[in-house]
Design a protein around this motif. Structure first.
Motif, PDB file in Angstrom:
ATOM      1  N   GLY A   1       0.846  -1.182   0.000  1.00 20.61           N
ATOM      2  CA  GLY A   1       0.000   0.000   0.000  1.00 20.61           C
ATOM      3  C   GLY A   1       0.882   1.233   0.000  1.00 20.61           C
ATOM      4  O   GLY A   1       2.110   1.132   0.093  1.00 20.61           O
ATOM      5  N   PHE A   2       0.270   2.416  -0.124  1.00 24.05           N
ATOM      6  CA  PHE A   2       1.052   3.649  -0.128  1.00 24.05           C
ATOM      7  C   PHE A   2       0.259   4.713   0.617  1.00 24.05           C
ATOM      8  O   PHE A   2      -0.781   5.155   0.146  1.00 24.05           O
ATOM      9  CB  PHE A   2       1.355   4.082  -1.565  1.00 24.05           C
ATOM     10  CG  PHE A   2       2.216   5.311  -1.667  1.00 24.05           C
ATOM     11  CD1 PHE A   2       3.505   5.320  -1.148  1.00 24.05           C
ATOM     12  CD2 PHE A   2       1.743   6.467  -2.274  1.00 24.05           C
ATOM     13  CE1 PHE A   2       4.307   6.456  -1.238  1.00 24.05           C
ATOM     14  CE2 PHE A   2       2.543   7.604  -2.377  1.00 24.05           C
ATOM     15  CZ  PHE A   2       3.826   7.591  -1.858  1.00 24.05           C
ATOM     16  N   ALA A   3       0.731   5.066   1.796  1.00 23.34           N
ATOM     17  CA  ALA A   3       0.092   6.105   2.601  1.00 23.34           C
ATOM     18  C   ALA A   3       0.824   7.406   2.300  1.00 23.34           C
ATOM     19  O   ALA A   3       1.864   7.702   2.892  1.00 23.34           O
ATOM     20  CB  ALA A   3       0.170   5.742   4.076  1.00 23.34           C
TER      21      ALA A   3
ATOM     22  N   ARG B   1       6.280   5.161   5.699  1.00 22.15           N
ATOM     23  CA  ARG B   1       7.199   6.038   6.425  1.00 22.15           C
ATOM     24  C   ARG B   1       8.644   5.571   6.246  1.00 22.15           C
ATOM     25  O   ARG B   1       9.550   6.378   6.038  1.00 22.15           O
ATOM     26  CB  ARG B   1       6.825   6.108   7.904  1.00 22.15           C
ATOM     27  CG  ARG B   1       5.510   6.879   8.100  1.00 22.15           C
ATOM     28  CD  ARG B   1       5.292   7.316   9.527  1.00 22.15           C
ATOM     29  NE  ARG B   1       6.461   7.995  10.051  1.00 22.15           N
ATOM     30  CZ  ARG B   1       6.862   7.944  11.307  1.00 22.15           C
ATOM     31  NH1 ARG B   1       6.176   7.213  12.160  1.00 22.15           N
ATOM     32  NH2 ARG B   1       7.918   8.596  11.696  1.00 22.15           N
ATOM     33  N   LEU B   2       8.867   4.252   6.300  1.00 25.43           N
ATOM     34  CA  LEU B   2      10.216   3.728   6.076  1.00 25.43           C
ATOM     35  C   LEU B   2      10.729   4.148   4.696  1.00 25.43           C
ATOM     36  O   LEU B   2      11.851   4.638   4.540  1.00 25.43           O
ATOM     37  CB  LEU B   2      10.217   2.205   6.202  1.00 25.43           C
ATOM     38  CG  LEU B   2      11.541   1.506   5.890  1.00 25.43           C
ATOM     39  CD1 LEU B   2      12.654   1.969   6.823  1.00 25.43           C
ATOM     40  CD2 LEU B   2      11.384  -0.014   5.977  1.00 25.43           C
TER      41      LEU B   2
ATOM     42  N   LEU C   1       9.949   3.355  14.178  1.00 28.66           N
ATOM     43  CA  LEU C   1       8.823   2.657  13.542  1.00 28.66           C
ATOM     44  C   LEU C   1       8.490   1.379  14.310  1.00 28.66           C
ATOM     45  O   LEU C   1       7.315   1.023  14.476  1.00 28.66           O
ATOM     46  CB  LEU C   1       9.157   2.310  12.086  1.00 28.66           C
ATOM     47  CG  LEU C   1       9.450   3.490  11.159  1.00 28.66           C
ATOM     48  CD1 LEU C   1       9.855   2.972   9.778  1.00 28.66           C
ATOM     49  CD2 LEU C   1       8.232   4.399  11.057  1.00 28.66           C
ATOM     50  N   ARG C   2       9.529   0.699  14.762  1.00 26.13           N
ATOM     51  CA  ARG C   2       9.315  -0.522  15.539  1.00 26.13           C
ATOM     52  C   ARG C   2       8.658  -0.193  16.879  1.00 26.13           C
ATOM     53  O   ARG C   2       7.696  -0.842  17.297  1.00 26.13           O
ATOM     54  CB  ARG C   2      10.660  -1.230  15.759  1.00 26.13           C
ATOM     55  CG  ARG C   2      10.629  -2.429  16.685  1.00 26.13           C
ATOM     56  CD  ARG C   2       9.776  -3.551  16.133  1.00 26.13           C
ATOM     57  NE  ARG C   2       9.710  -4.686  17.042  1.00 26.13           N
ATOM     58  CZ  ARG C   2       8.744  -5.600  17.016  1.00 26.13           C
ATOM     59  NH1 ARG C   2       7.765  -5.523  16.127  1.00 26.13           N
ATOM     60  NH2 ARG C   2       8.749  -6.598  17.860  1.00 26.13           N
TER      61      ARG C   2
ATOM     62  N   ALA D   1       7.592  11.732   6.270  1.00 24.71           N
ATOM     63  CA  ALA D   1       8.870  11.055   6.524  1.00 24.71           C
ATOM     64  C   ALA D   1       9.965  11.599   5.614  1.00 24.71           C
ATOM     65  O   ALA D   1      11.114  11.780   6.049  1.00 24.71           O
ATOM     66  CB  ALA D   1       8.701   9.551   6.331  1.00 24.71           C
ATOM     67  N   VAL D   2       9.638  11.876   4.347  1.00 27.45           N
ATOM     68  CA  VAL D   2      10.619  12.491   3.444  1.00 27.45           C
ATOM     69  C   VAL D   2      11.107  13.802   4.049  1.00 27.45           C
ATOM     70  O   VAL D   2      12.313  14.082   4.089  1.00 27.45           O
ATOM     71  CB  VAL D   2      10.000  12.745   2.051  1.00 27.45           C
ATOM     72  CG1 VAL D   2      10.896  13.657   1.217  1.00 27.45           C
ATOM     73  CG2 VAL D   2       9.754  11.433   1.313  1.00 27.45           C
TER      74      VAL D   2
END
Lengths: 307, 307
Positions: B191-193, B235-236, B218-219, B200-201
């Motif tokens: 998917g792409f949020a 986000r990663l 993130l973890r 995040a960029v």
């Protein structure tokens, strides 16, 4: 035959370590197995079996031996979920002990909780016990504790409590890149080229944004001029550590640092901290975790209301 | 039955693609297999067998069919080592073609060389053919070509030549972290949020030095508040791409950009380039590689001294 008064356990993802402790807190015996949390089938029974395989010689028939365990054993996939206490918080507290159910009547197991932070999101599990050990030895310590590892922690200590911290995925990135990336044929971590390491630390410390290009450059340098893989591994390590130091600057700048590290971690972090002119003292991680578990044992037995 | 006038081949680490080409440069048929260089036993025979398995229906008995191949097939572990030409250099040149030995008399195979750079050390192999294709269509292009992939390339084009370039390990880092790190249970790339990606960029674009901590975050966020793995994956991706854009700033700042990308790569890089206000145009990678191989075929048949 060694019989333990109580048993101290450091149970991580890849390793299980146990110490048979005497009544006066001395170490009577120690044992290690590769039955870390990551390799065990889910469910409490497999944890009890793995522990018994290591410590049953130290148990006394008809008596109950107390076990205090820290590390990933307290995670959701561990023996019992020991939760997190949120910063700011003491490294250790009576409420940090969660009982784990056992079948063997000779065992009474408590697992230590981790510590969490909500802004930014972060967690530690195991390091809080090392910090508790450090603070037990140096109750007036104020400054930053650096705990290198798979997920290195930088921890601000204030008024004897864990005030704020940051985890960096440096160790795991090094392992992934060395073992599973296109670099795996170009690096060999069986050595330490200090000058190359330092130059690489300086590279990413001053230009952290170039790290993903610098890392690929190691591969290109190997292809084009056959760079020595030991040098390449030291440079990879230095690039990742320079990046970490750039990000952890608010932690190390102008603060006394307790570096909890041994072996290669101690070598790399000491060298890098010297590059940035930080003032630090090195502490042995095993000593710290043992002191922390000793402190936890005191908490477990303190009269109510005094902890 | 399709018979090829010649055959165009794009042979990467994981995939082998071939096109049966007509005399006028049109595509008569295409075929793909998973016999990328990475999965083949060493030695030229396995390459010939893998190619024949895909293209033998297109060959004519008693005739010789020319094959032009680009990509990792020209690396040291490939069919034949096709070397590197050093920058500044044309994306393509007659001397860029290295013959590969074959047993089957119907085949005449040439492999295209890659391009190298010594300061800083860098290599490309396969991308030079896409660039040649782009320049064949736009001979006057001056600016930067961005080629997202496992090792994304940013390439400065000057006077129709490859002048300078930088590779970023962004794609490989994303794959390693998503599939092999502690994050593997926290991210799901299906998917792409977009909003999470953009935030995040911006994070690592402005603070690249925090990337290793942001990634661990993130973890922690997954553990503490059960963050949606699709959001975490976006986000990663955004953190790594923001880091890359911070490092590649000299390439994209104030220059026209040709973005050679499709699918998820095109989505991510387009979104990130819009964040930094870069001006870019998107080109299809398959079209570029085919145009590049067509250009190589013209070089191969040009009278000596004219290329």
């Amino acid at each position: 035959m060694t019989k333990a008064d109580w048993i101290a356990v450091d149970w991580g993802t890849s390793t299980l370590r146990a110490w048979a402790m005497g009544r006066d807190g001395t170490v009577l015996a120690e044992a290690t197995s590769d039955q870390g949390m990551g390799g065990l089938p889910p469910g409490p029974d497999s944890f009890e079996a793995a522990l018994l395989a290591l410590v049953s010689p130290w148990l006394t028939r008809g008596a109950v031996t107390e076990v205090l365990a820290c590390g990933m054993v307290g995670s959701r996939q561990g023996w019992v979920e020991a939760g997190y206490r949120r910063v700011p918080t003491a490294a250790l507290a009576a409420e940090a002990l969660t009982p784990a159910r056992t079948h063997d009547p000779r065992l009474k197991v408590h697992v230590l909780s981790g510590i969490s932070q909500h802004n930014p999101w972060d967690v530690m599990r195991g390091e809080e016990t090392q910090i508790a050990g450090l603070l037990a030895a140096q109750p007036k310590f104020e400054g930053v504790v650096a705990l290198p590892g798979t997920h290195t922690k930088w921890v601000q200590i204030l008024d004897g409590e864990v005030f704020h911290f940051a985890s960096f995925m440096t160790g795991e990135l090094f392992a992934l890149l060395s073992n599973h990336s296109v670099l795996r044929h170009s690096v060999d971590a069986k050595g330490f080229a200090k000058d190359s390491f330092i130059a690489a630390v300086e590279d990413t410390l001053s230009r952290p944004e170039r790290v993903a290009a610098q890392i690929f450059g190691l591969r290109a340098e190997h292809l084009l001029k056959g760079e020595d893989p030991v040098i390449a591994a030291s440079r990879l390590s230095g690039l990742l550590l320079g990046l970490e130091l750039a990000g952890a600057k608010p932690y190390w700048l102008g603060q006394p640092i307790a570096l909890v590290a041994s072996g290669q971690h101690a070598t790399c972090y000491s060298t890098a901290l010297e590059v940035v002119g930080a003032s630090f003292e090195v502490f042995n991680p095993d000593d710290c975790v043992l002191s922390g578990l000793r402190a936890a044992r005191l908490h477990a037995h303190a009269p109510k209301g005094t902890t």
